[in-house]
Design an enzyme around this catalytic site. Structure first.
Site, PDB file in Angstrom:
ATOM      1  N   GLU A   1       0.858  -1.179   0.000  1.00  0.00           N
ATOM      2  CA  GLU A   1       0.000   0.000   0.000  1.00  0.00           C
ATOM      3  C   GLU A   1       0.896   1.231   0.000  1.00  0.00           C
ATOM      4  OE1 GLU A   1      -2.327  -0.020   3.507  1.00  0.00           O
ATOM      5  OE2 GLU A   1      -2.951  -2.111   3.305  1.00  0.00           O
TER       6      GLU A   1
ATOM      7  N   ASP B   1      -4.727   8.052  11.570  1.00  0.00           N
ATOM      8  CA  ASP B   1      -3.333   7.646  11.694  1.00  0.00           C
ATOM      9  C   ASP B   1      -2.727   8.157  12.989  1.00  0.00           C
ATOM     10  OD1 ASP B   1      -2.886   6.241   9.194  1.00  0.00           O
ATOM     11  OD2 ASP B   1      -3.232   8.174   8.242  1.00  0.00           O
TER      12      ASP B   1
END
Length: 268
Positions: free
Chosen positions: A50, A61
């Site tokens: 990814e 995140d």
């Protein structure tokens, strides 16, 4: 449906193991060095990768990836650089599926149909879209299907069974199961809720279910591989580059960790 991605996941299953999926953001540690960093993932043994599209407000995140995104943005990374990184990686590794992990806003601003076309032209296998509600995904899904791109949605331990069925009915490629509640980042223990989430998700779909958020060691990879179709690792790779004295040392550290994790997923 992306046949390349499906084939890689099916091959791992046929070998009685989980797939290893590695993540690194584009533009990190430098715009030109991002492809080398991703190459290190592949050289170490990642089955698929990814490439993150750095975002100024990466709400899902944790601090490690936020730091990497900030470095990438200060490096001046743009969406075209993300696509160029995909192109470089796929050109060097035609059998390795390369997905883009991105929040929806940059794709929306770029234009969903245009982004899908440019990603396909770069050789990309698809997109992971963690914050795009499936109810609003129609235009993207139509463009992705036409171009043979996978669309991977994220499910969480808080997702109720009915919601899981709705999400998995719209996704292709695989389902990204978030192992823990909260933001990304390496943890001493992977979430105990992960196995239950995989079980509940599998009850709604035949798609492979890959688990991410928290895996950083070979032992954890083996633990997750015992019940998941794929193990997704990101923050641990980013941290190796952040800790390195030079980009080259970072690439070597990423390659080493990928090799350890690749061995781990084979010990399910």
């Amino acid at each position: 449906m992306n046949t390349q991605l499906s084939g890689v996941l099916a091959a791992a299953k046929a070998a009685d193991r989980a797939a290893l999926i590695g993540y690194l953001p584009a533009g990190f540690p430098t715009i030109d060095g991002a492809a080398q960093a991703v190459q290190a993932l592949i050289d170490g043994g990642a089955d698929a990768v990814e490439i993150g599209l750095p975002h100024s407000d990466p709400v899902l995140d944790g601090p490690t990836i936020q730091t990497a995104d900030d470095i990438a943005l200060r490096n001046g990374v743009r969406t075209r650089d993300v696509l160029e990184t995909v192109r470089q990686v796929t050109a060097a590794n035609p059998t390795v599926p390369v997905l883009v992990m991105t929040y929806w806003n940059p794709v929306d601003r770029y234009g969903a149909a245009r982004f899908a076309a440019d990603l396909a032209a770069a050789g990309g296998a698809g997109c992971i879209l963690p914050d795009l509600p499936v109810e609003e995904a129609g235009p993207w899904l139509a463009a992705a299907e036409e171009l043979g791109l996978a669309t991977v949605f994220v499910v969480a331990p808080s997702s109720r069974d009915q919601r899981l069925a709705t999400i998995t009915a719209s996704g292709t490629g695989f389902v990204y199961a978030a192992a823990v509640m909260g933001v990304t980042g390496s943890r001493n223990q992977v979430g105990e809720m992960a196995e239950d989430l995989v079980r509940r998700t599998r009850a709604t779909t035949d798609l492979p279910v890959c688990v991410g958020l928290g895996v950083s060691t070979a032992a954890q990879a083996a633990e997750v591989a015992a019940f998941a179709d794929g193990v997704i690792v990101g923050s641990a790779f980013v941290q190796r580059i952040l800790d390195a004295a030079s980009p080259e040392a970072g690439y070597a550290a990423v390659r080493e960790l990928a090799a350890e994790l690749a061995e781990g997923v084979r010990k399910r």
